[in-house]
Design a protein around this motif. Sequence first.
Motif, short mmCIF file in Angstrom:
data_model
loop_
_atom_site.label_atom_id
_atom_site.label_comp_id
_atom_site.label_asym_id
_atom_site.label_seq_id
_atom_site.Cartn_x
_atom_site.Cartn_y
_atom_site.Cartn_z
N PRO A 317 0.62 -1.31 -0.17
CA PRO A 317 -0.03 0.01 0.02
C PRO A 317 0.79 1.07 0.05
O PRO A 317 2.07 1.33 0.51
N ALA A 318 0.57 2.06 -0.66
CA ALA A 318 1.18 3.53 -0.49
C ALA A 318 1.62 4.30 0.45
O ALA A 318 2.86 4.66 0.52
N VAL A 319 0.55 3.84 1.54
CA VAL A 319 0.94 4.59 2.82
C VAL A 319 2.02 3.76 3.58
O VAL A 319 2.78 4.49 4.38
N PHE A 320 2.53 2.62 3.14
CA PHE A 320 3.71 1.93 3.69
C PHE A 320 4.95 1.78 2.79
O PHE A 320 5.87 1.34 3.24
N ARG A 321 4.72 2.43 1.60
CA ARG A 321 5.97 2.20 0.76
C ARG A 321 7.30 3.00 1.14
O ARG A 321 8.39 2.34 0.53
N ALA A 328 4.73 -3.17 5.55
CA ALA A 328 5.15 -2.88 4.21
C ALA A 328 5.20 -4.14 3.47
O ALA A 328 6.30 -4.96 2.99
N HIS A 329 3.99 -4.93 3.43
CA HIS A 329 3.80 -6.04 2.54
C HIS A 329 2.84 -6.06 1.66
O HIS A 329 1.83 -4.98 1.80
N ASP A 330 2.47 -6.88 0.42
CA ASP A 330 1.48 -6.98 -0.63
C ASP A 330 0.24 -6.93 0.34
O ASP A 330 -0.20 -8.18 1.04
N SER A 331 -0.70 -6.02 -0.14
CA SER A 331 -2.08 -5.99 0.46
C SER A 331 -3.11 -5.36 -0.63
O SER A 331 -2.78 -4.35 -1.06
N ALA A 332 -4.22 -6.10 -1.04
CA ALA A 332 -4.78 -5.70 -1.82
C ALA A 332 -6.28 -4.90 -1.32
O ALA A 332 -7.45 -5.30 -1.49
N CYS A 333 -6.15 -3.64 -0.97
CA CYS A 333 -6.91 -2.68 -0.20
C CYS A 333 -6.61 -1.40 -0.63
O CYS A 333 -5.46 -0.98 -0.47
N HIS A 334 -7.46 -0.65 -0.96
CA HIS A 334 -7.19 0.97 -1.35
C HIS A 334 -7.17 1.82 0.15
O HIS A 334 -6.61 2.75 0.12
N ALA A 336 -5.86 0.34 2.94
CA ALA A 336 -5.15 -0.42 3.93
C ALA A 336 -4.43 0.14 5.08
O ALA A 336 -3.92 1.39 5.06
N GLU A 337 -4.75 -0.58 6.37
CA GLU A 337 -3.93 0.29 7.41
C GLU A 337 -3.68 -0.89 8.28
O GLU A 337 -4.14 -2.06 8.55
N GLU A 338 -2.60 -0.86 9.12
CA GLU A 338 -2.20 -1.66 10.00
C GLU A 338 -3.05 -1.70 11.38
O GLU A 338 -3.48 -0.68 11.71
N LYS A 339 -3.22 -3.02 11.78
CA LYS A 339 -4.14 -3.21 12.88
C LYS A 339 -3.76 -4.60 13.66
O LYS A 339 -3.90 -5.50 13.02
#
Length: 363
Positions: A317-321, A328-334, A336-339
């Motif tokens: 996700p762009a927020v983690f790049r 910072a791993h692959d996730s298919a979500c517009h 995405a946030e860590e939880k």
Amino acid sequence: MAPTTEPILEVGGLVKHYPLTRGVVFRKHEGAVKAVDGVDFALGRGETLGIVGESGCGKSTVAKLLCHLERPTAGAIRFKGEDITRLSGRALKAVRRNIQMVFQDPYTSLNPRMTVGDIVGEPYDIHPEAAPKGERRRRVQELLDVVGLDPEYINRYPHQFSGGQRQRIGIARGLALRPEVIVADEPVSALDVSVQAQVVNLLDRLQAEFDLSYVFIAHDLSIVRHISDRVGVMYLGRIVEIGRDAEIYDHPTHPYTQALLSAVPVPDPEAREHRERILLAGDVPSPTNIPSGCRFRTRCWKAQERCAREVPALAVPAVFRDTRGPAAHDSACHFAEEKRVVPPEEGPPRSGTPGRANGDGPG
């Protein structure tokens, strides 16, 4: 998310659609069941890739495609760089020797009319170059010993064994041709909890002993974490998040993964009281009528208009790049946030050396 070692198996754009037709003489095509609808991953040499998800998400179909028990509608499966979906005849037979499967049900995957020796030795009839006829009995007995069974059981029949012992026989059959990749399709889901631990630890030991690479498919998240180096989460025919085991379990970024992890039983009563339980609304959509855009949006509490228009890419996700953290791993979500939804895992490492199958004796 690339494997940590040299890739031995690479899957790109894998699709399997089962056509829906009506009529007997004049068949009319009315749609398709999209069991697998664009799966991408790579398996490193000596690595275990776990694939988890709800029932019906396409995990077992992926397993059949990898072993060429089903032909894909589209996509590529490359073993050591060669696309095996285009092979046939002798070339396909040679590749199949290196990709073997352990089936889910130890009761129906063994022929009740064949002895254990015939079941484990049957691959030698298909690939006679793997073992001379005079050595096959000895080879079978060695395999039984390797998986923790008495070599003298060679003349017994499957009904004389418990479920755990039958699964060990299935594992021995999978090892007969000395494959490089084993696809394990929910190999412990039909077993008791204590026997599950024995079989998982056996697979762990065999991986080091035979230099195996595993695709381990299951719906039990705790078992997948115990054995896997990386984990891919599937939903409705696609992988929605993939990363190393600690990244997925301790730092999930996709809402579906977070919901799955929130349902995992926690043995610590205090931790169980303080964790957040995520309840998803509605049912899983039909694979014949998949939602537009993000296929999880109909059950997601974060869904917005963009989710219905755009299909999210499986990428960091762009927020983690710009970070190097575990999120910072692959996730298919517009969005995405860590939880964190489960407490950190504590306890011994995931290694174990099982002995004989004494805890799951003949039934």
